[in-house]
Scaffold this active site. Structure first.
Site, PDB file in Angstrom:
ATOM      1  NE  ARG A 105     -17.190  35.649  21.962  1.00  0.00           N
ATOM      2  CZ  ARG A 105     -16.431  35.809  20.888  1.00  0.00           C
ATOM      3  NH1 ARG A 105     -16.994  35.928  19.681  1.00  0.00           N
ATOM      4  NH2 ARG A 105     -15.119  35.871  21.001  1.00  0.00           N
ATOM      5  CG  LEU A 144     -25.325  31.561  15.202  1.00  0.00           C
ATOM      6  CD1 LEU A 144     -25.449  30.035  15.208  1.00  0.00           C
ATOM      7  CD2 LEU A 144     -25.805  32.126  16.527  1.00  0.00           C
ATOM      8  CG  ASP A 145     -19.761  35.625  17.482  1.00  0.00           C
ATOM      9  OD1 ASP A 145     -20.184  36.483  16.685  1.00  0.00           O
ATOM     10  OD2 ASP A 145     -19.703  35.791  18.712  1.00  0.00           O
ATOM     11  CE  LYS A 146     -12.857  30.196  12.234  1.00  0.00           C
ATOM     12  NZ  LYS A 146     -11.431  30.577  12.088  1.00  0.00           N
ATOM     13  CB  THR A 200     -21.336  30.912  18.387  1.00  0.00           C
ATOM     14  OG1 THR A 200     -20.593  31.811  19.213  1.00  0.00           O
ATOM     15  CG2 THR A 200     -22.664  30.609  19.065  1.00  0.00           C
TER      16      THR A 200
END
Length: 325
Positions: A237, A138-140, A142
């Site tokens: 995104r 997961l992105d930082k 998210t």
């Protein structure tokens, strides 16, 4: 200290017709394919005394492969006592609810303080599993659910299930703009041609499919539920930005504050203060890699997204007549 490596092997007759890079990787199983690729590109691997120009060319068998390279010490990630919100755990896997501001894997600019460092501290034996058992990221900023394998066998099966699109991941998001209906985005995603830290819809990218449906309308925003078929970097995104509806707070992909007309200062302040992409991995469903049991977990939407939705909902109610018009 770097170690000088000088090795020679002969392509086997049974490897006839294989790609050169694949054949070499089989000959030298002690080294990862990514390391072999680096050495090929650097001209540090030769075939019959000649540098490899096209790694995709096929081998015939009998060629002499020579490696003359430096082997840098492997990076050893350090265990760190970082709290983890463990939603589920057994001897084969665990599921965590990742908070914002936490990077999953060390990389450029983030050498430690990640989920991986936390896993190594809490489960020392997980160091024997590639990438400390991390199956997907997961992105930082998210938030939400991630599955981690505790054994090599579990990781192998989970990665395979992910590749076969047998793991279901559903997300909650708040997008800019009033979307009329749900749908599907089937657009390949690749590295942005000029902004190398960003991704973009690209005909030369990898296949990417995102399903989305409207959960709630606000005046100038939409709360969405999304399901991933694939797991490309920044996929949701990028796809939402491609549709012209970037996520609230996602300044990388165009999600700058866009308050509704004639709204209260409270709404403006809330949108300006939301400093991450409004994206949460809310549900994870998969078949247990060892037992075969179908399992599902949910993580509640975090307070910052709940609070923003409440403010946008109240704004919509306060201007209901304008929406109807």
């Amino acid at each position: 200290m770097a170690q000088q490596i000088q090795l020679t092997e002969t392509i086997k007759p049974s490897q006839l017709g294989q790609r050169t890079d694949q054949a070499i990787a089989e000959l030298f199983p002690d080294f990862s394919r990514s390391r072999i690729k680096e050495w090929i590109l650097a001209g540090q691997i030769t075939i019959d005394g000649q540098p490899i120009v096209r790694p995709r060319d096929k081998v015939m068998g009998g060629e002499v492969v020579a490696i003359d390279a430096e082997l840098e010490d492997e990076v050893r990630f350090i265990p760190q006592d970082i709290p983890l919100d463990v939603v589920y755990e057994d001897e084969h896997l665990l599921v965590i609810n990742k908070p914002r501001d936490l990077v999953v894997h060390p990389g450029a600019g983030t050498p430690d303080g990640t989920v991986l460092n936390a896993l190594l501290y809490r489960y020392p034996e997980i160091a024997e599993v590639p990438r400390a058992g991390i199956v997907h990221r997961l992105d930082k900023d998210t938030t939400g659910l991630m599955v981690v394998a505790k054994t090599v066998q579990s990781q192998t099966r989970l990665v395979r299930a992910l590749q076969k699109r047998k793991i279901t991941r559903e997300y909650e998001a708040i997008a800019i703009g009033r979307m009329t209906a749900g749908g599907m985005v089937n657009k390949a995603i690749g590295r942005h041609p000029t902004k190398r830290t960003q991704m973009a819809v690209s005909e030369f990218g990898k296949p990417a499919v995102t399903h989305y449906r409207v959960a709630e309308h606000f005046r100038a925003h939409t709360r969405l539920r999304l399901r991933l078929e694939t797991g490309r970097t920044h996929q949701i995104r990028v796809h939402m930005s491609h549709l012209g509806h970037p996520l609230v707070g996602d300044q990388t992909y165009g999600g700058r504050p866009k308050p509704p007309k004639n709204c209260e200062q409270l709404v403006i302040d809330a949108l300006r203060a939301f400093d991450r992409q409004a994206l949460h991995a809310a549900m994870l469903r998969l078949e247990h890699p060892i037992t075969g049991e179908m399992m599902q977990w949910r993580a509640p939407v975090p307070d910052d997204m709940v609070g923003l939705a409440a403010i946008l909902r109240q704004d919509a109610q306060d201007h209901a007549e304008e929406i109807d018009d």
